[in-house]
Design a protein around this motif. Structure first.
Motif, PDB file in Angstrom:
ATOM      1  N   LEU A  43       0.855  -1.257  -0.081  1.00  0.00           N
ATOM      2  CA  LEU A  43       0.064  -0.034  -0.027  1.00  0.00           C
ATOM      3  C   LEU A  43       0.959   1.315   0.009  1.00  0.00           C
ATOM      4  CD1 LEU A  43      -2.763  -0.974   2.737  1.00  0.00           C
ATOM      5  CD2 LEU A  43      -3.123  -1.031   0.074  1.00  0.00           C
ATOM      6  N   PRO A  44       0.393   2.576  -0.284  1.00  0.00           N
ATOM      7  CA  PRO A  44       1.081   3.528  -0.351  1.00  0.00           C
ATOM      8  C   PRO A  44       2.117   3.774   0.951  1.00  0.00           C
ATOM      9  CG  PRO A  44      -0.841   4.163  -1.041  1.00  0.00           C
ATOM     10  CD  PRO A  44      -0.825   2.812  -0.379  1.00  0.00           C
ATOM     11  N   LEU A  45       1.744   3.713   1.976  1.00  0.00           N
ATOM     12  CA  LEU A  45       2.741   4.079   3.259  1.00  0.00           C
ATOM     13  C   LEU A  45       2.933   2.905   4.032  1.00  0.00           C
ATOM     14  CD1 LEU A  45       1.180   7.589   4.085  1.00  0.00           C
ATOM     15  CD2 LEU A  45       3.306   7.047   2.992  1.00  0.00           C
ATOM     16  N   VAL A  46       1.915   1.978   4.341  1.00  0.00           N
ATOM     17  CA  VAL A  46       2.065   0.790   5.454  1.00  0.00           C
ATOM     18  C   VAL A  46       1.526  -0.462   4.423  1.00  0.00           C
ATOM     19  CG1 VAL A  46       1.387   0.014   7.586  1.00  0.00           C
ATOM     20  CG2 VAL A  46       1.586   2.389   7.263  1.00  0.00           C
ATOM     21  N   PRO A  47       2.312  -1.421   4.044  1.00  0.00           N
ATOM     22  CA  PRO A  47       1.706  -2.422   3.729  1.00  0.00           C
ATOM     23  C   PRO A  47       0.619  -3.476   4.666  1.00  0.00           C
ATOM     24  CG  PRO A  47       4.158  -2.843   4.319  1.00  0.00           C
ATOM     25  CD  PRO A  47       3.853  -1.288   4.441  1.00  0.00           C
ATOM     26  N   ILE A  48       0.159  -4.081   4.144  1.00  0.00           N
ATOM     27  CA  ILE A  48      -0.660  -5.152   4.704  1.00  0.00           C
ATOM     28  C   ILE A  48       0.208  -6.300   4.737  1.00  0.00           C
ATOM     29  CG2 ILE A  48      -2.758  -6.561   4.787  1.00  0.00           C
ATOM     30  CD1 ILE A  48      -4.203  -4.404   3.402  1.00  0.00           C
ATOM     31  N   THR A  49       0.500  -6.868   5.974  1.00  0.00           N
ATOM     32  CA  THR A  49       1.559  -8.076   6.151  1.00  0.00           C
ATOM     33  C   THR A  49       0.892  -9.094   7.261  1.00  0.00           C
ATOM     34  OG1 THR A  49       2.836  -7.346   7.960  1.00  0.00           O
ATOM     35  CG2 THR A  49       3.416  -6.445   5.852  1.00  0.00           C
ATOM     36  N   PRO A  98       7.311   6.094   7.544  1.00  0.00           N
ATOM     37  CA  PRO A  98       5.841   6.013   8.133  1.00  0.00           C
ATOM     38  C   PRO A  98       5.714   4.629   8.974  1.00  0.00           C
ATOM     39  CG  PRO A  98       6.130   6.528   5.739  1.00  0.00           C
ATOM     40  CD  PRO A  98       7.444   6.083   6.386  1.00  0.00           C
ATOM     41  N   THR A  99       6.343   3.650   8.928  1.00  0.00           N
ATOM     42  CA  THR A  99       6.161   2.438   9.636  1.00  0.00           C
ATOM     43  C   THR A  99       6.760   2.181  10.958  1.00  0.00           C
ATOM     44  OG1 THR A  99       7.707   1.056   8.437  1.00  0.00           O
ATOM     45  CG2 THR A  99       5.664   1.054   7.598  1.00  0.00           C
ATOM     46  N   GLY A 143       1.787   3.233  16.507  1.00  0.00           N
ATOM     47  CA  GLY A 143       1.831   3.396  14.776  1.00  0.00           C
ATOM     48  C   GLY A 143       1.319   4.283  14.419  1.00  0.00           C
ATOM     49  N   LEU A 144       0.041   4.967  14.551  1.00  0.00           N
ATOM     50  CA  LEU A 144      -1.128   5.845  14.061  1.00  0.00           C
ATOM     51  C   LEU A 144      -0.489   7.140  14.452  1.00  0.00           C
ATOM     52  CD1 LEU A 144      -4.329   4.448  14.568  1.00  0.00           C
ATOM     53  CD2 LEU A 144      -3.288   4.663  12.358  1.00  0.00           C
ATOM     54  N   LEU A 145       0.095   7.239  15.842  1.00  0.00           N
ATOM     55  CA  LEU A 145       0.681   8.548  16.148  1.00  0.00           C
ATOM     56  C   LEU A 145       1.944   8.978  15.437  1.00  0.00           C
ATOM     57  CD1 LEU A 145       0.384   8.310  20.250  1.00  0.00           C
ATOM     58  CD2 LEU A 145      -1.101   9.916  18.634  1.00  0.00           C
ATOM     59  N   TRP A 146       2.731   8.126  15.188  1.00  0.00           N
ATOM     60  CA  TRP A 146       3.986   8.391  14.233  1.00  0.00           C
ATOM     61  C   TRP A 146       3.392   8.450  12.978  1.00  0.00           C
ATOM     62  CZ3 TRP A 146       8.478   9.980  15.210  1.00  0.00           C
ATOM     63  CH2 TRP A 146       9.570  10.033  14.198  1.00  0.00           C
ATOM     64  N   LEU A 147       2.475   7.741  12.391  1.00  0.00           N
ATOM     65  CA  LEU A 147       2.203   7.881  10.883  1.00  0.00           C
ATOM     66  C   LEU A 147       1.689   9.226  10.560  1.00  0.00           C
ATOM     67  CD1 LEU A 147       1.815   6.448   8.011  1.00  0.00           C
ATOM     68  CD2 LEU A 147      -0.352   5.762   8.819  1.00  0.00           C
ATOM     69  N   LEU A 159      -5.635   5.983   6.247  1.00  0.00           N
ATOM     70  CA  LEU A 159      -4.336   5.155   5.384  1.00  0.00           C
ATOM     71  C   LEU A 159      -3.685   4.328   6.578  1.00  0.00           C
ATOM     72  CD1 LEU A 159      -2.790   8.317   3.791  1.00  0.00           C
ATOM     73  CD2 LEU A 159      -3.869   6.432   2.686  1.00  0.00           C
ATOM     74  N   GLY A 160      -3.848   4.419   7.707  1.00  0.00           N
ATOM     75  CA  GLY A 160      -3.208   3.552   8.642  1.00  0.00           C
ATOM     76  C   GLY A 160      -3.885   2.602   9.643  1.00  0.00           C
ATOM     77  N   LEU A 161      -5.187   2.679   9.666  1.00  0.00           N
ATOM     78  CA  LEU A 161      -5.857   1.905  10.312  1.00  0.00           C
ATOM     79  C   LEU A 161      -7.105   1.121   9.427  1.00  0.00           C
ATOM     80  CD1 LEU A 161      -6.858   0.807  13.359  1.00  0.00           C
ATOM     81  CD2 LEU A 161      -8.365   2.670  13.345  1.00  0.00           C
ATOM     82  N   TYR A 162      -8.087   1.784   8.758  1.00  0.00           N
ATOM     83  CA  TYR A 162      -9.179   1.084   8.278  1.00  0.00           C
ATOM     84  C   TYR A 162      -8.816   0.076   7.168  1.00  0.00           C
ATOM     85  CZ  TYR A 162     -11.757   4.948  10.114  1.00  0.00           C
ATOM     86  OH  TYR A 162     -12.047   6.296  10.960  1.00  0.00           O
TER      87      TYR A 162
END
Length: 189
Positions: A43-49, A98-99, A143-147, A159-162
């Motif tokens: 994904l653009p900033l954080v991949p699904i893994t 971002p991660t 994660g979200l606070l940093w992103l 971008l970082g949760l949903y």
């Protein structure tokens, strides 16, 4: 509060009191996380893994201290340049990218899930599902606070949760079945 019980790792391999076995388990666990990190959807900033599943499963299987140490070693390996992060990335730039917040959150989440597993929460489907979801929630906090530094607070959840919630539910369900099944197979203690 309940007292600590046996973890899956200590039940299977008798690691308590053996620093050599514990060290080997930490290294093998970090390798497992690294392998799972490569199973990803970019994904653009954080991949699904599958990395998050591995982190939480290691915490549950190893317990609080050994689980957190394993994940901390994984983060250190990647920071020092071993290509263990998603998409074979490595180096301090990943931790600062971002991660980075999620990587820090992994250590906290593994410790928390391990703490609950040490108290027997990994032996029943519903409690294990809840613990896995709680672990996922904990890793999202840093994660979200940093992103948000990269996306702004208006886009961080989009971008970082949903995109990750369905996968988190599936991973939690997998662990909720796998861990109690493993305990049932081994005979509860």
């Amino acid at each position: 509060m309940t007292t600590p019980t046996t973890t899956l790792a200590s039940r299977i391999w008798q690691v308590s009191g053996s620093w050599k076995k514990q060290a080997l388990l930490v290294v093998l666990g970090s390798l497992f996380i690294a392998i799972c990190a490569q199973i990803n959807i970019p994904l653009p900033l954080v991949p699904i893994t599958l990395q998050t599943f591995a982190v939480l499963a290691v915490g549950a299987a190893f317990g609080m201290r050994l689980g957190a140490a394993t994940v901390a070693l994984y983060v250190l390996e990647g920071t020092l340049g071993l290509p263990v992060f998603a998409e074979f990335r490595a180096g301090p730039a990943v931790l600062m990218g971002p991660t980075g917040g999620y990587l820090i959150g992994f250590v906290l989440a593994a410790a928390l899930v391990g703490w609950f597993a040490e108290r027997g929460f990994d032996r029943r489907v519903l409690t294990m599902f809840g613990v896995m979801m709680l672990g996922a929630a904990v890793l999202y906090i840093p994660g979200l606070l940093w992103l948000a530094n990269f996306t702004g607070y208006d886009k961080v959840l989009e971008l970082g949760l949903y995109p990750f919630l369905w996968g988190d539910l599936l991973k939690a369900a997998l662990a909720a079945v796998a861990f109690p099944t493993a305990w049932s197979f081994l005979g509860k203690r």
